[in-house]
Design an enzyme around this catalytic site. Structure first.
Site, PDB file in Angstrom:
ATOM      1  N   GLU A  60       0.810  -1.226   0.000  1.00 23.21           N
ATOM      2  CA  GLU A  60       0.000   0.000   0.000  1.00 23.21           C
ATOM      3  C   GLU A  60       0.837   1.267   0.000  1.00 23.21           C
ATOM      4  O   GLU A  60       0.578   2.188  -0.773  1.00 23.21           O
ATOM      5  CB  GLU A  60      -0.979   0.020   1.189  1.00 23.21           C
ATOM      6  CG  GLU A  60      -2.208  -0.860   0.983  1.00 23.21           C
ATOM      7  CD  GLU A  60      -1.975  -2.325   1.299  1.00 23.21           C
ATOM      8  OE1 GLU A  60      -0.858  -2.665   1.731  1.00 23.21           O
ATOM      9  OE2 GLU A  60      -2.909  -3.134   1.109  1.00 23.21           O
ATOM     10  N   HIS A 129     -10.954  -4.941   9.214  1.00 27.44           N
ATOM     11  CA  HIS A 129     -11.605  -4.806   7.911  1.00 27.44           C
ATOM     12  C   HIS A 129     -12.936  -4.057   8.030  1.00 27.44           C
ATOM     13  O   HIS A 129     -13.828  -4.260   7.212  1.00 27.44           O
ATOM     14  CB  HIS A 129     -11.877  -6.193   7.291  1.00 27.44           C
ATOM     15  CG  HIS A 129     -10.677  -6.905   6.779  1.00 27.44           C
ATOM     16  ND1 HIS A 129      -9.604  -7.229   7.576  1.00 27.44           N
ATOM     17  CD2 HIS A 129     -10.365  -7.357   5.534  1.00 27.44           C
ATOM     18  CE1 HIS A 129      -8.689  -7.870   6.856  1.00 27.44           C
ATOM     19  NE2 HIS A 129      -9.133  -7.954   5.605  1.00 27.44           N
TER      20      HIS A 129
END
Lengths: 324, 317
Positions: A60, A129
């Site tokens: 990322e 998440h």
């Protein structure tokens, strides 16, 4: 006007941007043949090929940084962060670089970059998440933060974000991907920085955004049965925030609740409440109420998750406090 | 390198050396605030690589970037102006020592986060690749940056996508105070790019001709679309990491040994041997005059007005 799913509206905005502007590229994990974890980019790889739909390794900070460099040099990358939680891995490139370079380099570069981040709980994915982390980015100068609540806004705000010359954090409430609504066809943009009155009422204001807008509308429906009419203000852009719309609704009703999916402490509601206190104190007939997630990590099991997330019941209780 | 070019490279290295010394003095006097990381001793890396670049190529640098800016043809007055918060500064004082940008001369930007520029350079190379500009991108960083996750992430992507980026690691032996032997497992920086299939070589970073030749060797296949390349330039900073460094972590003997390989001395000896002995003092005088004039121009330039600090947070459409 055709009806479509929220997720399809996002794909429509991406598709049209890719067609209109050859400098637009998508980057992210599994956004190729797989279509992204939530299927948002499905079909785009086949249509535009691997030079426009760039699948990245699980890196990322690296690929957001690559997107920053690409944005500085002629491309308009739209990056997908698979789950907003993973955006923290790229915090350095977003906060220390994307948001600051235009300013510290005195306007010699621009960073027209969109970072799409599916956010929010309610699906049992657990603590890593499910987060809404927009509050973490709210103080970052140079960044814009957008969060749509309807399919039409999903398309229009994303189209506007892609054309904006600044880095834009585009939050996609996962809970809304399956929502349906009318979406204008063709080239359609919704200006950044302008809130939307989702419902009109004179007695109290519910100020919110994203996945909490339907929650606010549901609560407003119940309140209406009891004789109270609520304004529901959908902020749409969290940064820069539409303070004019904020003032207008509070001036009208004098009572307000700030509602969000993210945590209470240091949340968007803290900022909104402070702005209201500074700008509309004399209009207030009661203290500003906040409804938000509890200050816990998001648990996985459904009953536990529901216990920490904001609810219609919590909103109704907050409304009661406004009229005590 | 032809003699005239070596002479011009020497002049650039001398400009960097004397500018850095002057900046250090101004810092000590309190005329420059904040911090600054000088590149005294590392001049041959910046100049050698810059000599191999072509118009349109772009450079991304790190916290120790004054030399890279000057090697790219940056104006001393505008560099000094940036450090002293003057309107003449490259970013009018908004960036300061670690955040310089001069896209007009191919310097995309320098960067205060160790390794922060590495993905940005890789992204500029993605643009060059997809927009078919033909440009090569050069990314300067130190040995310390090779321990950042983003270094590995970026090299991996550059190799996967065959991007035209030359990574130049200036191995000056110390990440601030920590020696490479205590920070780089395996001890071999070149093993890292090679693990990603990137062709890599180590070069004597005190020899400007060797650096230039290595950069040309690396850039030729890169320009032909063969993907990224990596150079480790063995060098040494003669000064401390920043102005607060007391140099407690290395010995004076080690410093003296490296001083014998001062890149300016090595180049001067070559030029003297080639018959330019008479010209060298004249060059030094000219560089000193250039720096004095730059300082003069910088001091004449007004301080950037405080009210401008609130402007330009966002770019206009």
């Amino acid at each position: 006007m055709p009806e479509m799913y929220f997720s399809d509206a996002i794909r429509a905005a991406l598709d049209e941007a890719l067609t209109r502007d050859a400098s637009v590229v998508l980057m992210g994990e599994d956004i190729g043949p797989y279509g992204g974890a939530f299927g948002i980019t499905r079909g785009l790889h086949e249509k535009y090929g691997p030079e426009r739909i760039i699948e990245t390794p699980i890196s990322e900070n690296g690929f957001v940084g690559v997107a920053v460099g690409a944005a500085m040099t002629g491309l308009r990358p739209v990056v997908e962060i698979m789950f907003m939680d993973f955006i923290l891995l790229a915090a350095d490139q977003i906060i220390n670089h994307a948001a600051k370079l235009h300013y510290i380099y005195d306007g010699q570069v621009k960073v027209p970059l969109v970072i799409r981040a599916p956010a929010g709980a309610g699906r049992g994915y657990g603590a890593s998440h499910s987060q809404n982390l927009e509050n973490v980015f709210l103080s970052v100068a140079g960044l814009k933060i957008v969060c749509p609540a309807t399919p039409a806004d999903a398309k229009g705000l994303l189209a506007a974000a892609i054309r904006d010359p600044n880095p834009v954090l585009f939050i996609e409430p996962k809970a809304l991907y399956g929502a349906r609504g009318e979406v204008p066809e063709g080239d359609y943009t919704v200006p950044l920085g302008v809130a939307r009155l989702a419902r009109e009422g004179k007695d109290l204001s519910i100020i919110t955004y994203g996945a909490c807008v339907p929650l606010a509308l549901a609560a407003a429906g119940e309140l209406s049965e009891g004789g109270l009419e609520a304004d529901v203000l959908d902020l749409r852009t969290l940064k820069p925030m539409d303070l004019t719309a904020l003032e207008a609704t509070v001036a009208k009703t004098g009572r307000c609740i700030v509602l969000e999916e993210g945590p209470l402490t240091g949340g968007i509601g803290a900022e909104v409440s402070a702005r209201i206190g500074e700008r509309c104190f004399r209009a207030l007939k009661a203290g500003v109420q906040r409804v938000a997630a509890q200050d816990t990590p998001i648990p996985s099991a459904t009953p536990l998750e529901h216990a920490v997330l904001p609810s219609v019941a919590a909103l109704l209780a907050a409304a009661d406090r406004l009229f005590e | 390198m032809p003699e005239e070019r070596l002479l011009s490279a020497y002049r650039k290295m001398l400009l960097i050396r004397l500018m850095e010394e002057r900046i250090g003095a101004l810092f000590t006097e309190g005329a420059i605030a904040g911090t600054c990381h000088l590149c005294i001793g590392q001049e041959a890396v910046a100049v050698g690589v810059a000599e191999a670049l072509e118009l349109g190529d772009e450079v991304v640098s790190c916290h120790r970037g004054h030399g890279h800016l000057l090697a790219m043809g940056g104006e001393p007055a505008r560099l000094l102006g940036e450090l002293m918060g003057r309107q003449i500064g490259y970013c009018r004082g908004r960036g300061g020592s670690q955040h310089l940008s001069a896209p007009g001369i191919g310097l995309l930007g320098t960067n205060g986060i160790t390794g922060g520029g590495i993905p940005i350079a890789t992204g500029a190379a993605l643009s060059a690749h997809l927009l078919r500009t033909g440009a090569a991108i050069v990314c300067f960083f130190g040995d310390g940056a090779t321990n950042q996750g983003v270094f590995h992430e970026s090299l991996n992507m550059a190799a996967l996508w065959s991007l035209p980026v030359l990574y130049v690691c200036e191995n000056n032996r110390y990440a601030m105070s920590e020696p490479v032997c205590r920070t780089v497992a395996g001890g071999d920086i070149l093993a890292r790019p090679r693990a990603y299939g990137i062709s890599a070589e180590c070069v004597d970073g005190m020899d400007v001709e060797a650096v230039e030749a290595a950069a040309r060797r690396a850039l030729a296949p890169l320009r032909a679309g063969k993907g990224p390349a990596f150079i480790e330039a063995a060098t040494y900073r003669f000064c401390g990491h920043s102005k607060s460094d007391k140099l407690l972590y290395r010995t004076r003997e080690e410093e003296a040994k490296w001083r014998e390989r001062d890149p300016l001395t090595l180049t001067r000896l070559k030029l003297e041997k080639a018959g330019w002995k008479e010209t060298l003092p004249w060059i030094e005088e000219e560089v000193r005059r250039q720096i004095a004039e730059a300082e003069e121009a910088c001091r004449r330039s007004p301080l950037t007005p405080p009210e401008t600090a609130l402007q330009g947070v966002y770019a206009d459409a």
